[in-house]
Design a protein around this motif. Structure first.
Motif: not given
Length: 77
Positions: A39, A44, A46
Protein backbone atom coordinates in the motif's frame (compact mmCIF):
# COMPACT_ATOMS: atom_id res chain seq x y z
CA UNK A 1 8.26 0.42 4.28
CA UNK A 2 10.34 1.16 1.20
CA UNK A 3 10.81 3.89 -1.39
CA UNK A 4 10.31 3.37 -5.14
CA UNK A 5 10.25 6.15 -7.73
CA UNK A 6 10.49 8.68 -4.86
CA UNK A 7 7.23 7.37 -3.34
CA UNK A 8 6.70 5.66 0.02
CA UNK A 9 5.19 2.18 0.05
CA UNK A 10 4.41 -0.25 2.85
CA UNK A 11 4.00 -4.02 3.09
CA UNK A 12 2.95 -5.29 6.50
CA UNK A 13 4.11 -8.85 7.16
CA UNK A 14 1.81 -11.55 8.46
CA UNK A 15 3.44 -13.11 11.53
CA UNK A 16 4.91 -16.50 10.72
CA UNK A 17 7.17 -16.97 13.77
CA UNK A 18 8.66 -15.15 16.75
CA UNK A 19 11.33 -16.59 19.01
CA UNK A 20 14.06 -15.59 21.45
CA UNK A 21 17.55 -17.10 21.57
CA UNK A 22 19.61 -16.63 24.76
CA UNK A 23 23.41 -16.61 24.53
CA UNK A 24 25.11 -15.61 27.77
CA UNK A 25 24.25 -11.99 28.54
CA UNK A 26 22.69 -11.43 25.11
CA UNK A 27 19.21 -12.26 23.86
CA UNK A 28 18.31 -12.31 20.19
CA UNK A 29 14.68 -11.57 19.36
CA UNK A 30 13.66 -12.83 15.92
CA UNK A 31 10.44 -11.87 14.11
CA UNK A 32 9.73 -13.67 10.84
CA UNK A 33 6.80 -12.83 8.59
CA UNK A 34 5.53 -13.13 5.06
CA UNK A 35 4.80 -10.05 2.94
CA UNK A 36 1.60 -9.70 0.95
CA UNK A 37 -0.35 -6.57 -0.03
CA UNK A 38 1.57 -3.37 -0.81
CA UNK A 39 0.00 0.00 0.00
CA UNK A 40 1.02 3.65 -0.31
CA UNK A 41 0.55 6.63 2.00
CA UNK A 42 -2.75 7.47 0.25
CA UNK A 43 -4.26 4.08 1.09
CA UNK A 44 -4.02 2.59 -2.42
CA UNK A 45 -3.33 -1.15 -2.33
CA UNK A 46 -1.80 -3.60 -4.80
CA UNK A 47 -1.85 -7.40 -4.79
CA UNK A 48 0.35 -9.75 -6.80
CA UNK A 49 3.48 -7.58 -6.66
CA UNK A 50 7.11 -8.72 -6.61
CA UNK A 51 7.11 -8.72 -2.80
CA UNK A 52 4.16 -11.13 -2.48
CA UNK A 53 5.31 -14.20 -0.61
CA UNK A 54 8.67 -12.70 0.35
CA UNK A 55 9.98 -13.59 3.79
CA UNK A 56 10.74 -10.70 6.12
CA UNK A 57 13.02 -11.20 9.13
CA UNK A 58 13.94 -8.75 11.87
CA UNK A 59 16.60 -9.68 14.42
CA UNK A 60 17.34 -7.59 17.50
CA UNK A 61 20.25 -8.43 19.81
CA UNK A 62 19.83 -6.99 23.31
CA UNK A 63 22.25 -7.00 26.23
CA UNK A 64 20.16 -8.67 28.92
CA UNK A 65 21.96 -6.88 31.75
CA UNK A 66 21.83 -3.29 30.41
CA UNK A 67 18.76 -3.73 28.13
CA UNK A 68 20.78 -1.96 25.40
CA UNK A 69 20.24 -2.82 21.73
CA UNK A 70 23.66 -3.95 20.50
CA UNK A 71 22.85 -5.15 16.96
CA UNK A 72 19.98 -5.38 14.52
CA UNK A 73 19.40 -6.85 11.10
CA UNK A 74 16.56 -6.77 8.58
CA UNK A 75 16.33 -9.09 5.60
CA UNK A 76 13.81 -9.72 2.85
CA UNK A 77 14.15 -12.79 0.66
Amino acid sequence: GFVANSRNFFASPDLADFYVVSNGEYQTYVFVGQLDTVSDSLGNQWDNTRVDGSTFALELVVNDRTKELVNSQISVS
